[in-house]
Each structure stands twice: as C-alpha cells, then as structure tokens.
Design a protein around this motif. Sequence first.
Motif, PDB file in Angstrom:
ATOM      1  N   TYR A  29       4.347   5.812  10.399  1.00  6.73           N
ATOM      2  CA  TYR A  29       5.348   6.689  10.419  1.00  6.73           C
ATOM      3  C   TYR A  29       5.289   7.968  10.181  1.00  6.73           C
ATOM      4  O   TYR A  29       6.114   8.971   9.830  1.00  6.73           O
ATOM      5  N   LEU A  51       9.978  -5.573   0.622  1.00  6.22           N
ATOM      6  CA  LEU A  51      10.958  -4.594   1.269  1.00  6.22           C
ATOM      7  C   LEU A  51      12.394  -4.875   1.249  1.00  6.22           C
ATOM      8  O   LEU A  51      13.191  -4.077   1.370  1.00  6.22           O
ATOM      9  N   PRO A 109       1.371   1.862  -2.331  1.00  9.20           N
ATOM     10  CA  PRO A 109       2.585   1.282  -3.209  1.00  9.20           C
ATOM     11  C   PRO A 109       3.942   2.596  -3.179  1.00  9.20           C
ATOM     12  O   PRO A 109       3.594   3.538  -2.986  1.00  9.20           O
ATOM     13  N   LEU A 139      -2.661   4.567   2.144  1.00 11.99           N
ATOM     14  CA  LEU A 139      -1.540   4.695   1.222  1.00 11.99           C
ATOM     15  C   LEU A 139      -0.842   3.278   1.120  1.00 11.99           C
ATOM     16  O   LEU A 139      -0.809   2.489   2.091  1.00 11.99           O
ATOM     17  N   TYR A 175       8.742   5.435   2.351  1.00 14.74           N
ATOM     18  CA  TYR A 175       9.610   4.336   2.913  1.00 14.74           C
ATOM     19  C   TYR A 175      10.538   4.678   3.292  1.00 14.74           C
ATOM     20  O   TYR A 175      11.648   5.493   2.480  1.00 14.74           O
TER      21      TYR A 175
HETATM   22  C1  FMN Z   1       6.892  -3.314   7.094  1.00 16.48           C
HETATM   23  C2  FMN Z   1       6.168  -2.629   5.918  1.00 16.48           C
HETATM   24  C3  FMN Z   1       4.971  -3.428   5.285  1.00 16.48           C
HETATM   25  C4  FMN Z   1       4.229  -2.820   4.325  1.00 16.48           C
HETATM   26  N1  FMN Z   1       3.491  -3.365   3.553  1.00 16.48           N
HETATM   27  C5  FMN Z   1       2.590  -2.980   2.699  1.00 16.48           C
HETATM   28  C6  FMN Z   1       1.402  -3.539   1.954  1.00 16.48           C
HETATM   29  O1  FMN Z   1       1.411  -4.731   2.152  1.00 16.48           O
HETATM   30  N2  FMN Z   1       0.978  -2.916   0.909  1.00 16.48           N
HETATM   31  C7  FMN Z   1       1.309  -1.639   0.348  1.00 16.48           C
HETATM   32  O2  FMN Z   1       0.671  -1.218  -0.220  1.00 16.48           O
HETATM   33  N3  FMN Z   1       2.097  -0.946   1.250  1.00 16.48           N
HETATM   34  C8  FMN Z   1       2.998  -1.390   1.961  1.00 16.48           C
HETATM   35  N4  FMN Z   1       3.773  -0.634   2.770  1.00 16.48           N
HETATM   36  C9  FMN Z   1       4.098   0.564   2.553  1.00 16.48           C
HETATM   37  C10 FMN Z   1       3.193   1.432   3.664  1.00 16.48           C
HETATM   38  O3  FMN Z   1       1.865   1.435   3.328  1.00 16.48           O
HETATM   39  C11 FMN Z   1       3.630   2.974   3.292  1.00 16.48           C
HETATM   40  O4  FMN Z   1       5.358   2.997   3.569  1.00 16.48           O
HETATM   41  C12 FMN Z   1       2.919   4.052   3.868  1.00 16.48           C
HETATM   42  O5  FMN Z   1       3.331   5.441   3.317  1.00 16.48           O
HETATM   43  C13 FMN Z   1       3.255   4.044   5.506  1.00 16.48           C
HETATM   44  O6  FMN Z   1       2.554   5.007   6.064  1.00 16.48           O
HETATM   45  P1  FMN Z   1       2.515   5.717   7.676  1.00 16.48           P
HETATM   46  O7  FMN Z   1       4.139   6.534   7.348  1.00 16.48           O
HETATM   47  O8  FMN Z   1       1.410   6.596   7.577  1.00 16.48           O
HETATM   48  O9  FMN Z   1       2.950   4.764   8.522  1.00 16.48           O
HETATM   49  C14 FMN Z   1       4.537  -1.281   3.898  1.00 16.48           C
HETATM   50  C15 FMN Z   1       5.507  -0.552   4.645  1.00 16.48           C
HETATM   51  C16 FMN Z   1       6.187  -1.104   5.700  1.00 16.48           C
HETATM   52  C17 FMN Z   1       7.438  -0.357   6.363  1.00 16.48           C
END
Ligand code: FMN
Length: 177
Positions: A13, A146, A89, A87, A126
Amino acid sequence: MAGTILVGYATRYGSTREVAEAVAADLRERGETVEVRPLGEVYALDGYGPVVLGAPMYMGRLHGDMLEFLTWHRESLQEHPVAVFALGPLTDEPGEVEGCHAQLEKELAKHAWLHPVSVELFGGKYDPGRLTFAHRLVAMLPGTPLHNRPASDARDWDAARAWATDLAERLQPASVR
Ligand SMILES: Cc1cc2nc3c(=O)[nH]c(=O)nc-3n(C[C@H](O)[C@H](O)[C@H](O)COP(=O)(O)O)c2cc1C
C-alpha cells in the motif's frame, strides 16, 4: 561509504516505500549516494555498495517480494553490508510491538546466512478503506487483529531518520571511522 547505497523496498500500500524514502533522504543528507528501488525491479547488485532492505509484515510473514529477493540474491547479498527494516505494528502498544518483533525474528531466522549490520522494526500504516479484496476478507474475520480496526498511522519518522543516521555510521568502512 563505499559505493552507491541501494535502499530496496517491498510494499503493498505504499507505506514502506515512504519510510524507505525517508531513510534514503537522511543518508543523502549525510553525503551518501543512494538509489531507492522496489525490490521487484532490482535484478542484480552489481555497482551497489551497502544494501538496505525494507518490507512490511503480512500475516506473520515478510512481504513476498522480500522473501523472493532474499532467495534470488542470496549469494550476492553475502558480498554486501546489509541492513533490514520492517513495518508492522499498527500501535505502539507493547504487546503488539513485541509480537511483531517475534514475527520478524522468526522470519529472518529462516535466512540464517544473512547477517544484517542492523535490523529495525517500525510502526506501520493501516487504511481499511484501501484494502485489497483478499485483505478485506481477512479484516472481516472476527477475532483477527484487523477486525473493526480503525485507520491508523504508527510510522515514526524521527525513528526512521535516527536509524538511517546510525546506519551511515555502521556501514562506514572501519578504516575511515
Ligand atoms: C491484511 C494485513 C495483515 C497484516 N499482518 C501483519 C502482521 O502479521 N504483522 C504485522 O506486524 N503487521 C501486519 N500488518 C500491518 C502492515 O505490516 C502495515 O499495515 C504496513 O504498514 C503495510 O505496509 P505497506 O503499506 O508498505 O504495504 C498487516 C496489515 C494487513 C492489511
């Protein structure tokens, strides 16, 4: 520092790209030559010095582009100083942060050949309104972290820049320290 620094990132994202750019901006301010590239577009490490790899955590795993990159570039990565950030939490609540640290450690332990000079975990971003169909399904499941979670941005820009400043020092060849 010897050679252009590659700051390579995986993202779904965009939030990890923005942190990669902040890290790169700090390194540039310190006089380094830096290229910021999506990991999926880096085919070889020739011409780069240190390599900074950034990826978000998804479902307890590092983003697939990062895992693929580590697999494909295993041999050449061992010839470069490497630093890793992730990235994850979505709050600074200690239980959540510790859980994400454990996930990251477990993921990196699968690549025991990799010896990063530094590993850092940053807060993530998020936005439930922008989720892919698959992620929307995950977020709909009651009991998952989530479920009903509001939009948030736990990225700490000062922490990202402070990490980059520290990196500039760590990646310096011992002879010029
Ligand atoms: C479907 C989903 C699953 C996620 N699972 C985890 C997880 O297992 N552990 C964690 O620390 N963060 C988790 N996150 C948080 C993402 O790592 C965080 O939103 C991050 O900033 C997304 O990075 P991006 O925008 O570069 O894709 C999750 C987020 C989403 C939407």
